[in-house]
Design an enzyme around this catalytic site. Structure first.
Site, short mmCIF file in Angstrom:
data_model
loop_
_atom_site.label_atom_id
_atom_site.label_comp_id
_atom_site.label_asym_id
_atom_site.label_seq_id
_atom_site.Cartn_x
_atom_site.Cartn_y
_atom_site.Cartn_z
N HIS A 86 0.63 -1.27 -0.07
CA HIS A 86 -0.05 -0.01 0.01
C HIS A 86 1.04 1.28 0.08
O HIS A 86 0.42 2.31 0.39
CB HIS A 86 -0.96 0.17 1.19
CG HIS A 86 -1.75 -0.98 1.24
ND1 HIS A 86 -2.18 -2.15 2.56
CD2 HIS A 86 -2.80 -1.52 0.21
CE1 HIS A 86 -3.09 -2.73 2.10
NE2 HIS A 86 -3.66 -2.48 0.75
N HIS A 124 -4.15 2.45 6.24
CA HIS A 124 -4.71 2.17 5.07
C HIS A 124 -5.71 1.23 5.42
O HIS A 124 -5.19 -0.06 5.61
CB HIS A 124 -3.55 1.87 3.97
CG HIS A 124 -4.62 1.60 2.70
ND1 HIS A 124 -4.78 2.31 1.55
CD2 HIS A 124 -4.99 0.15 2.32
CE1 HIS A 124 -5.37 1.69 0.62
NE2 HIS A 124 -5.65 0.61 0.96
N GLY A 149 -9.02 -1.12 4.41
CA GLY A 149 -9.81 -1.30 3.27
C GLY A 149 -9.82 -2.91 3.17
O GLY A 149 -9.73 -3.55 4.34
N GLY A 169 -7.93 -4.99 1.66
CA GLY A 169 -6.56 -5.23 2.35
C GLY A 169 -6.42 -4.03 3.21
O GLY A 169 -6.75 -3.01 3.04
N ARG A 181 -8.03 -11.90 4.84
CA ARG A 181 -6.87 -12.36 5.20
C ARG A 181 -6.65 -12.22 6.71
O ARG A 181 -7.20 -11.55 7.24
CB ARG A 181 -5.45 -11.56 4.56
CG ARG A 181 -5.47 -11.56 3.03
CD ARG A 181 -4.65 -10.78 2.56
NE ARG A 181 -5.01 -10.06 1.50
CZ ARG A 181 -4.60 -8.99 0.84
NH1 ARG A 181 -3.46 -8.34 1.52
NH2 ARG A 181 -5.13 -8.26 -0.26
N ARG A 241 -19.51 -2.63 6.36
CA ARG A 241 -20.89 -2.18 6.54
C ARG A 241 -21.88 -3.16 6.93
O ARG A 241 -22.80 -2.72 8.15
CB ARG A 241 -21.27 -1.26 5.37
CG ARG A 241 -20.36 -0.30 4.77
CD ARG A 241 -20.73 0.18 3.36
NE ARG A 241 -20.21 -1.03 2.41
CZ ARG A 241 -20.18 -0.85 1.10
NH1 ARG A 241 -20.71 0.20 0.77
NH2 ARG A 241 -19.83 -1.75 0.32
#
Length: 365
Positions: free
Chosen positions: A147, A175, A177, A179, A208, A250
């Protein structure tokens, strides 16, 4: 210079056409899956766009050879194929996208921009695994980090929002998300990060597991579980999906709010690992000036931001409840008198790719 940026992800390929002043004149997001259909979509989409002067393509892994963006030729392409097994979810998508772009724009120069490049500045203490030297030397085993395009952009953008010199800031960039990784950034340089030799290490992600005891896959192998099954499970069937049946944050928030104990337990695991890794990044910096959120979850989930800020309250981190709840786009979400600033930065890997592409072509003449 007009640059077409190509950002292959696990669920989509994002195409952005950036003009010389970095305004976005076109943005297309294509779903991945189905090689023939994917080829048709990419070719048709690019054919509709004004002709770019250059193409910049995101590659997750650059290995030992590529610590800076590079003009793509046959030799570079060959080396990138050798790295597929280190990033099996993303590297093939980037190579496939490269092939399709070359078919439709054969005379346009293409530049590879690497997620690992930003972390090439890691000090040896952070990059080195305590493994036999012959393995480290022969196979290039070290912490590469990922990333990097997002971490690099978010670091610079955070300094702009704080009206501060990047050279004096200590940042933990999150970061978050599908991943996810964290980076400790000092003086504008990565000094530690949570992902390692592959994108498997670090916090719990959508599919993961993040960091696990390395003895677990060895134990499974010894008990007859095929290596391919283990690899598939670690990449596609672990993380939040394994804990609660979905990696969609979500959905998990909605289920937890409705009293779903399984979703709440999965989120507890996620936040426990996120808190520990964020604190470790702050420790690597010797202190903290700002906590930066980016990526889909980082930008859009105020609960994650609020919980992590509370978990790091002992470091002086806090968020303003109103700012945190309503922020949209780049914003400072901490109170004015907070000891540590907290920010949201919209991920713009396309800007990072375009800048790198222009720099490489300018240097090459």
């Amino acid at each position: 210079m007009r640059v077409l940026t190509v950002n292959p992800g696990s669920s989509s390929v994002k195409l952005s056409l950036l003009e010389a002043d970095d305004t976005t004149s076109a943005h297309i997001e294509l779903p991945t899956g189905g090689a023939d259909r994917q080829a048709e979509r990419v070719i048709a989409s690019v054919a509709r766009l004004p002709r770019p002067d250059a193409v910049g393509i995101r590659f997750v892994h650059g290995g030992r050879d590529h610590t800076h963006p590079v003009l793509i030729d046959d030799e570079v392409t060959k080396r990138l194929y050798h790295l597929v097994d280190l990033a099996p979810l993303h590297q093939p998508l980037s190579l496939y996208a490269l092939g399709e772009i070359r078919r439709v724009l054969p005379d346009v120069p293409a530049v590879a921009c690497f997620d690992t490049a930003f972390h090439a500045t890691l000090p040896d203490a952070a990059a080195t695994y305590a493994l036999p030297a012959e393995w480290r030397e022969r196979y290039g085993i070290r912490r590469y980090g990922f990333h990097g395009l997002s971490h690099a952009y978010a670091s610079r953008r955070a300094a702009q929002l704080l009206d501060a010199d990047p050279a004096v800031l200590r940042l933990v960039v999150c970061h978050l998300g599908s991943g996810a990784s964290l980076a400790a950034v000092a003086n504008g340089r990565s000094v530690d990060t949570t992902m390692g030799f592959t994108p498997q290490e670090g916090i719990v992600m959508a599919t993961r597991a993040g960091s696990i005891d390395p003895g677990i896959p060895l134990w499974l192998l010894a008990h007859g579980v095929p290596a391919g099954e283990i690899a598939d499970a670690l990449e596609h069937r672990s993380g939040l999906r394994a804990l609660a049946g979905t990696g969609d944050m979500r959905r998990l928030r909605s289920r937890a709010a409705a009293g779903d104990d399984v979703a709440e337990a999965a989120l507890a695991v996620y936040h426990h690992r996120l808190r520990a890794c964020a604190a470790a990044m702050a420790a690597a910096l010797g202190g903290l000036d700002a906590l930066v959120f980016t990526g889909g979850v980082g930008e859009h989930d105020p609960v994650t931001r609020r919980r992590l800020a509370a978990d790091l309250g002992f470091l002086g981190v806090e968020v303003d409840p109103d700012r945190n709840a309503v922020t949209c786009g780049d914003a400072v979400i901490s109170p004015p008198d907070a000891a540590v600033a907290s920010l949201v930065v919209v991920a713009r890997e396309d800007l990072e790719i375009a800048a790198a592409t222009r720099a490489v072509l300018k240097e090459s003449g």
